[in-house]
Design a protein around this motif. Sequence first.
Motif, PDB file in Angstrom:
ATOM      1  N   ARG A  25      48.532  52.488  43.958  1.00 38.54           N
ATOM      2  CA  ARG A  25      48.747  52.219  45.395  1.00 38.54           C
ATOM      3  C   ARG A  25      48.751  50.719  45.672  1.00 38.54           C
ATOM      4  O   ARG A  25      49.555  50.216  46.459  1.00 38.54           O
ATOM      5  CB  ARG A  25      47.646  52.873  46.225  1.00 38.54           C
ATOM      6  N   PHE A  26      47.815  50.011  45.018  1.00 34.68           N
ATOM      7  CA  PHE A  26      47.747  48.563  45.246  1.00 34.68           C
ATOM      8  C   PHE A  26      48.949  47.866  44.597  1.00 34.68           C
ATOM      9  O   PHE A  26      49.447  46.871  45.097  1.00 34.68           O
ATOM     10  CB  PHE A  26      46.427  47.997  44.705  1.00 34.68           C
ATOM     11  N   GLU A  27      49.410  48.418  43.476  1.00 36.45           N
ATOM     12  CA  GLU A  27      50.591  47.838  42.824  1.00 36.45           C
ATOM     13  C   GLU A  27      51.836  48.024  43.688  1.00 36.45           C
ATOM     14  O   GLU A  27      52.645  47.109  43.832  1.00 36.45           O
ATOM     15  CB  GLU A  27      50.807  48.481  41.450  1.00 36.45           C
ATOM     16  N   LYS A  28      51.952  49.218  44.269  1.00 42.07           N
ATOM     17  CA  LYS A  28      53.166  49.521  45.043  1.00 42.07           C
ATOM     18  C   LYS A  28      53.360  48.592  46.227  1.00 42.07           C
ATOM     19  O   LYS A  28      54.487  48.281  46.588  1.00 42.07           O
ATOM     20  CB  LYS A  28      53.125  50.966  45.550  1.00 42.07           C
ATOM     21  N   VAL A  29      52.261  48.172  46.861  1.00 38.36           N
ATOM     22  CA  VAL A  29      52.437  47.280  48.003  1.00 38.36           C
ATOM     23  C   VAL A  29      52.636  45.836  47.571  1.00 38.36           C
ATOM     24  O   VAL A  29      52.845  44.963  48.401  1.00 38.36           O
ATOM     25  CB  VAL A  29      51.284  47.365  49.030  1.00 38.36           C
ATOM     26  N   GLY A  30      52.558  45.584  46.256  1.00 37.35           N
ATOM     27  CA  GLY A  30      52.884  44.247  45.750  1.00 37.35           C
ATOM     28  C   GLY A  30      51.690  43.311  45.609  1.00 37.35           C
ATOM     29  O   GLY A  30      51.870  42.104  45.452  1.00 37.35           O
ATOM     30  N   LEU A  31      50.471  43.865  45.676  1.00 37.26           N
ATOM     31  CA  LEU A  31      49.299  42.995  45.502  1.00 37.26           C
ATOM     32  C   LEU A  31      49.162  42.641  44.025  1.00 37.26           C
ATOM     33  O   LEU A  31      49.221  43.507  43.152  1.00 37.26           O
ATOM     34  CB  LEU A  31      48.043  43.691  46.025  1.00 37.26           C
ATOM     35  N   HIS A  32      48.956  41.375  43.798  1.00 38.13           N
ATOM     36  CA  HIS A  32      49.075  40.800  42.462  1.00 38.13           C
ATOM     37  C   HIS A  32      47.745  40.868  41.714  1.00 38.13           C
ATOM     38  O   HIS A  32      46.720  40.407  42.229  1.00 38.13           O
ATOM     39  CB  HIS A  32      49.475  39.341  42.695  1.00 38.13           C
ATOM     40  N   LEU A  33      47.735  41.455  40.504  1.00 34.44           N
ATOM     41  CA  LEU A  33      46.504  41.605  39.717  1.00 34.44           C
ATOM     42  C   LEU A  33      46.121  40.307  39.020  1.00 34.44           C
ATOM     43  O   LEU A  33      46.914  39.747  38.266  1.00 34.44           O
ATOM     44  CB  LEU A  33      46.689  42.712  38.673  1.00 34.44           C
ATOM     45  N   GLN A  34      44.908  39.836  39.266  1.00 33.30           N
ATOM     46  CA  GLN A  34      44.453  38.588  38.629  1.00 33.30           C
ATOM     47  C   GLN A  34      43.248  38.783  37.720  1.00 33.30           C
ATOM     48  O   GLN A  34      42.966  37.932  36.874  1.00 33.30           O
ATOM     49  CB  GLN A  34      44.126  37.550  39.705  1.00 33.30           C
ATOM     50  N   ALA A  35      42.517  39.900  37.885  1.00 31.52           N
ATOM     51  CA  ALA A  35      41.364  40.177  37.017  1.00 31.52           C
ATOM     52  C   ALA A  35      41.032  41.655  37.133  1.00 31.52           C
ATOM     53  O   ALA A  35      41.214  42.256  38.195  1.00 31.52           O
ATOM     54  CB  ALA A  35      40.158  39.349  37.446  1.00 31.52           C
ATOM     55  N   MET A  36      40.526  42.238  36.012  1.00 33.14           N
ATOM     56  CA  MET A  36      40.116  43.646  36.061  1.00 33.14           C
ATOM     57  C   MET A  36      39.174  43.949  34.896  1.00 33.14           C
ATOM     58  O   MET A  36      39.389  43.485  33.782  1.00 33.14           O
ATOM     59  CB  MET A  36      41.327  44.579  35.984  1.00 33.14           C
ATOM     60  N   LYS A  37      38.105  44.714  35.171  1.00 31.28           N
ATOM     61  CA  LYS A  37      37.204  45.160  34.103  1.00 31.28           C
ATOM     62  C   LYS A  37      36.435  46.398  34.528  1.00 31.28           C
ATOM     63  O   LYS A  37      36.282  46.678  35.726  1.00 31.28           O
ATOM     64  CB  LYS A  37      36.228  44.045  33.718  1.00 31.28           C
ATOM     65  N   MET A  38      35.926  47.123  33.482  1.00 30.72           N
ATOM     66  CA  MET A  38      35.057  48.272  33.741  1.00 30.72           C
ATOM     67  C   MET A  38      33.637  47.835  33.452  1.00 30.72           C
ATOM     68  O   MET A  38      33.370  47.301  32.376  1.00 30.72           O
ATOM     69  CB  MET A  38      35.453  49.412  32.810  1.00 30.72           C
ATOM     70  N   ILE A  39      32.720  48.053  34.402  1.00 32.07           N
ATOM     71  CA  ILE A  39      31.321  47.692  34.157  1.00 32.07           C
ATOM     72  C   ILE A  39      30.371  48.682  34.838  1.00 32.07           C
ATOM     73  O   ILE A  39      30.762  49.393  35.755  1.00 32.07           O
ATOM     74  CB  ILE A  39      30.953  46.260  34.648  1.00 32.07           C
ATOM     75  N   GLN A  40      29.136  48.688  34.339  1.00 32.26           N
ATOM     76  CA  GLN A  40      28.080  49.457  35.016  1.00 32.26           C
ATOM     77  C   GLN A  40      27.142  48.416  35.619  1.00 32.26           C
ATOM     78  O   GLN A  40      26.335  47.807  34.922  1.00 32.26           O
ATOM     79  CB  GLN A  40      27.342  50.329  34.000  1.00 32.26           C
ATOM     80  N   PRO A  41      27.265  48.164  36.926  1.00 32.51           N
ATOM     81  CA  PRO A  41      26.506  47.060  37.510  1.00 32.51           C
ATOM     82  C   PRO A  41      24.997  47.315  37.534  1.00 32.51           C
ATOM     83  O   PRO A  41      24.557  48.454  37.679  1.00 32.51           O
ATOM     84  CB  PRO A  41      27.050  46.958  38.943  1.00 32.51           C
ATOM     85  N   THR A  42      24.217  46.247  37.371  1.00 31.80           N
ATOM     86  CA  THR A  42      22.751  46.360  37.419  1.00 31.80           C
ATOM     87  C   THR A  42      22.301  46.449  38.870  1.00 31.80           C
ATOM     88  O   THR A  42      23.048  46.125  39.800  1.00 31.80           O
ATOM     89  CB  THR A  42      22.085  45.116  36.807  1.00 31.80           C
ATOM     90  N   GLU A  43      21.010  46.807  39.028  1.00 30.02           N
ATOM     91  CA  GLU A  43      20.433  46.896  40.365  1.00 30.02           C
ATOM     92  C   GLU A  43      20.465  45.527  41.047  1.00 30.02           C
ATOM     93  O   GLU A  43      20.755  45.415  42.240  1.00 30.02           O
ATOM     94  CB  GLU A  43      18.995  47.401  40.244  1.00 30.02           C
ATOM     95  N   GLU A  44      20.167  44.504  40.251  1.00 29.93           N
ATOM     96  CA  GLU A  44      20.136  43.146  40.798  1.00 29.93           C
ATOM     97  C   GLU A  44      21.526  42.695  41.285  1.00 29.93           C
ATOM     98  O   GLU A  44      21.673  42.104  42.354  1.00 29.93           O
ATOM     99  CB  GLU A  44      19.645  42.212  39.686  1.00 29.93           C
ATOM    100  N   HIS A  45      22.518  43.014  40.474  1.00 28.77           N
ATOM    101  CA  HIS A  45      23.903  42.690  40.829  1.00 28.77           C
ATOM    102  C   HIS A  45      24.288  43.389  42.152  1.00 28.77           C
ATOM    103  O   HIS A  45      24.888  42.789  43.043  1.00 28.77           O
ATOM    104  CB  HIS A  45      24.820  43.155  39.688  1.00 28.77           C
TER     105      HIS A  45
END
Length: 171
Positions: A25-45
């Motif tokens: 959906r974000f690609e279709k509207v033309g929003l440009h990808l600059q960073a991407m990752k999979m993470i399990q965020p900590t409580e502090e984060h």
Amino acid sequence: MLQKTLIVLKPDAVKRNIVGELISRFEKVGLHLQAMKMIQPTEEHLYDHYETIGQLASRRGEEILKINTDFMRSGPVIAMVREGVEAIEVVRKMVGSTEPKSALPGTIRGDYSHLSFGYTDKNNAWLTNLVHASATPEEAEKEVSLWFAQAEIYDHEMEAHQFKRGHKKSH
Ligand code: GDP
Ligand code: MG
């Protein structure tokens, strides 16, 4: 104005295997990808994300902050930085309002979820609303640098000239 915004596909989106659908959906509207990752965020984060930056406890109460932090720790998430013209507002429009029951059809929350605040509160359930998106330019700037190191952001230029009048393709 070109803006960067943070998008996080929450644990419910990953568990339901609809990450590709949501990203497209974000690609279709033309929003440009600059960073991407999979993470399990900590409580502090998540405290930094939802409270230091998002002020969730002062807006919605300590209990909501705790419930939501637990939900966000329930599995890995996909975090992205996307750039586009007025991207922050555009992405918020695509995501829809916080409560899935109230989110309009056509928005991600409206199309993929339906729970209400009332139901989740009474039934000890998480408000599984699939996506986080930065709400303001201040929030976006802080969130992008909380979730990504500078070196992880590929600041390759969006071809802004493609929108300019008189632009001709060179190939
Ligand atoms: P958003 O910017 O639309 O995500 O909404 P907020 O910044 O106000 O809240 C952050 C997140 O906290 C929301 O996306 C929900 O996951 C959660 N949240 C906010 N309000 C409530 C609430 O009243 N009940 C529950 N269970 N979760 C909430
Ligand atoms: Mg918010």
